[in-house]
Scaffold this motif. Structure first.
Motif, PDB file in Angstrom:
ATOM      1  N   GLY A   1      37.050  30.423  40.008  1.00 31.14           N
ATOM      2  CA  GLY A   1      37.553  31.899  40.210  1.00 31.14           C
ATOM      3  C   GLY A   1      37.713  32.433  41.613  1.00 31.14           C
ATOM      4  O   GLY A   1      38.566  32.973  42.109  1.00 31.14           O
TER       5      GLY A   1
ATOM      6  N   VAL B   1      40.871  33.535  43.989  1.00 28.82           N
ATOM      7  CA  VAL B   1      40.733  34.921  44.755  1.00 28.82           C
ATOM      8  C   VAL B   1      41.023  34.658  46.332  1.00 28.82           C
ATOM      9  O   VAL B   1      41.945  35.436  46.947  1.00 28.82           O
TER      10      VAL B   1
ATOM     11  N   TYR C   1      44.832  45.580  49.507  1.00 30.84           N
ATOM     12  CA  TYR C   1      44.047  44.867  48.269  1.00 30.84           C
ATOM     13  C   TYR C   1      42.660  45.057  48.481  1.00 30.84           C
ATOM     14  O   TYR C   1      42.147  45.168  49.633  1.00 30.84           O
TER      15      TYR C   1
ATOM     16  N   ASP D   1      37.064  42.445  43.898  1.00 27.57           N
ATOM     17  CA  ASP D   1      36.005  42.915  42.963  1.00 27.57           C
ATOM     18  C   ASP D   1      35.365  41.630  42.734  1.00 27.57           C
ATOM     19  O   ASP D   1      35.951  40.549  41.994  1.00 27.57           O
TER      20      ASP D   1
ATOM     21  N   ARG E   1      38.061  39.636  40.228  1.00 28.12           N
ATOM     22  CA  ARG E   1      39.346  39.961  40.152  1.00 28.12           C
ATOM     23  C   ARG E   1      40.107  40.523  41.632  1.00 28.12           C
ATOM     24  O   ARG E   1      39.375  40.676  42.581  1.00 28.12           O
TER      25      ARG E   1
ATOM     26  N   VAL F   1      42.468  43.151  43.190  1.00 24.35           N
ATOM     27  CA  VAL F   1      42.948  44.540  42.921  1.00 24.35           C
ATOM     28  C   VAL F   1      43.927  44.711  44.025  1.00 24.35           C
ATOM     29  O   VAL F   1      43.788  44.885  45.236  1.00 24.35           O
TER      30      VAL F   1
ATOM     31  N   VAL G   1      45.353  45.280  38.756  1.00 19.47           N
ATOM     32  CA  VAL G   1      44.778  43.902  38.872  1.00 19.47           C
ATOM     33  C   VAL G   1      45.919  43.084  38.885  1.00 19.47           C
ATOM     34  O   VAL G   1      46.685  42.856  38.146  1.00 19.47           O
TER      35      VAL G   1
ATOM     36  N   ASP H   1      47.142  39.253  38.555  1.00 23.39           N
ATOM     37  CA  ASP H   1      46.746  38.235  37.733  1.00 23.39           C
ATOM     38  C   ASP H   1      46.699  36.835  38.485  1.00 23.39           C
ATOM     39  O   ASP H   1      47.293  35.842  38.327  1.00 23.39           O
ATOM     40  N   ARG H   2      45.505  37.041  39.207  1.00 26.25           N
ATOM     41  CA  ARG H   2      45.481  35.727  40.175  1.00 26.25           C
ATOM     42  C   ARG H   2      44.067  34.969  39.564  1.00 26.25           C
ATOM     43  O   ARG H   2      43.976  33.814  39.828  1.00 26.25           O
ATOM     44  N   VAL H   3      43.284  35.592  38.834  1.00 23.47           N
ATOM     45  CA  VAL H   3      42.085  35.108  38.280  1.00 23.47           C
ATOM     46  C   VAL H   3      42.473  34.641  36.913  1.00 23.47           C
ATOM     47  O   VAL H   3      42.836  35.617  36.019  1.00 23.47           O
TER      48      VAL H   3
ATOM     49  N   GLY I   1      42.272  34.234  33.022  1.00 21.78           N
ATOM     50  CA  GLY I   1      41.670  34.768  31.969  1.00 21.78           C
ATOM     51  C   GLY I   1      40.253  34.437  31.327  1.00 21.78           C
ATOM     52  O   GLY I   1      39.460  35.081  30.819  1.00 21.78           O
TER      53      GLY I   1
ATOM     54  N   ASN J   1      35.976  34.948  33.804  1.00 22.18           N
ATOM     55  CA  ASN J   1      35.062  35.981  33.764  1.00 22.18           C
ATOM     56  C   ASN J   1      34.477  36.065  32.375  1.00 22.18           C
ATOM     57  O   ASN J   1      33.123  35.964  32.304  1.00 22.18           O
TER      58      ASN J   1
END
Length: 141
Positions: free
Chosen positions: A36, A40, A72, A75, A80, A82, A92, A94-96, A98, A101
């Motif tokens: 992840g 990011v 941007y 977090d 994520r 943001v 948020v 949608d780069r990470v 689903g 986390n």
């Protein structure tokens, strides 16, 4: 069927198996979190790439509010990217993926519970070793 001595040997190594599973689960949690982070940081590199096409921030363009994105932030828990919009709002991007986390949290929780179980097993083994078969506790130390 398995011989009896093999079955007894497996019961003796329960703490070692729990520790091994805790280590493996913790490694999976770390691997997912690092995956992840790569996603990011890739978005950060894309956002920091200057030039004529740098506004609005590129990773934020996929959302309907992308034209309003000014800046941007990242977090780390939960992981994520943001996008911050005019007027103090944010959303948020949608780069990470689903699964990152919840997967990292689940594997970290499993590692913690397995480590606690291994410690409990070691405590039980130590108590059994300190109590002889006649029921009188041994004095150690």
């Amino acid at each position: 069927m398995f011989p009896l001595h093999l079955n007894l040997n497996l019961n003796r190594n329960r703490g070692a198996r729990l520790r091994g599973l805790a280590l493996f689960s913790g490694a999976l949690a770390l691997a997912l979190y690092c995956w992840g982070l790569l996603q990011v940081f890739g978005a950060v590199l894309e956002a920091e790439d200057g030039g004529a096409d740098s506004a609005p921030v590129r990773p934020c363009r996929t959302h309907a509010k992308g034209a309003e994105a000014l800046d941007y932030r990242i977090d780390y828990v939960p992981l994520r990217f943001v996008c911050e919009t005019r007027g103090g709002g944010s959303y948020v991007a949608d780069r990470v993926p689903g699964y990152v986390n919840p997967g990292a949290f689940g594997f970290a929780l499993a590692a913690m519970l397995l480590a606690i179980g291994a410690g409990y097993e070691a405590e039980l083994r130590a108590r059994r070793a300190a109590t002889p078969t006649d029921g009188e506790p041994r004095i150690t130390g």
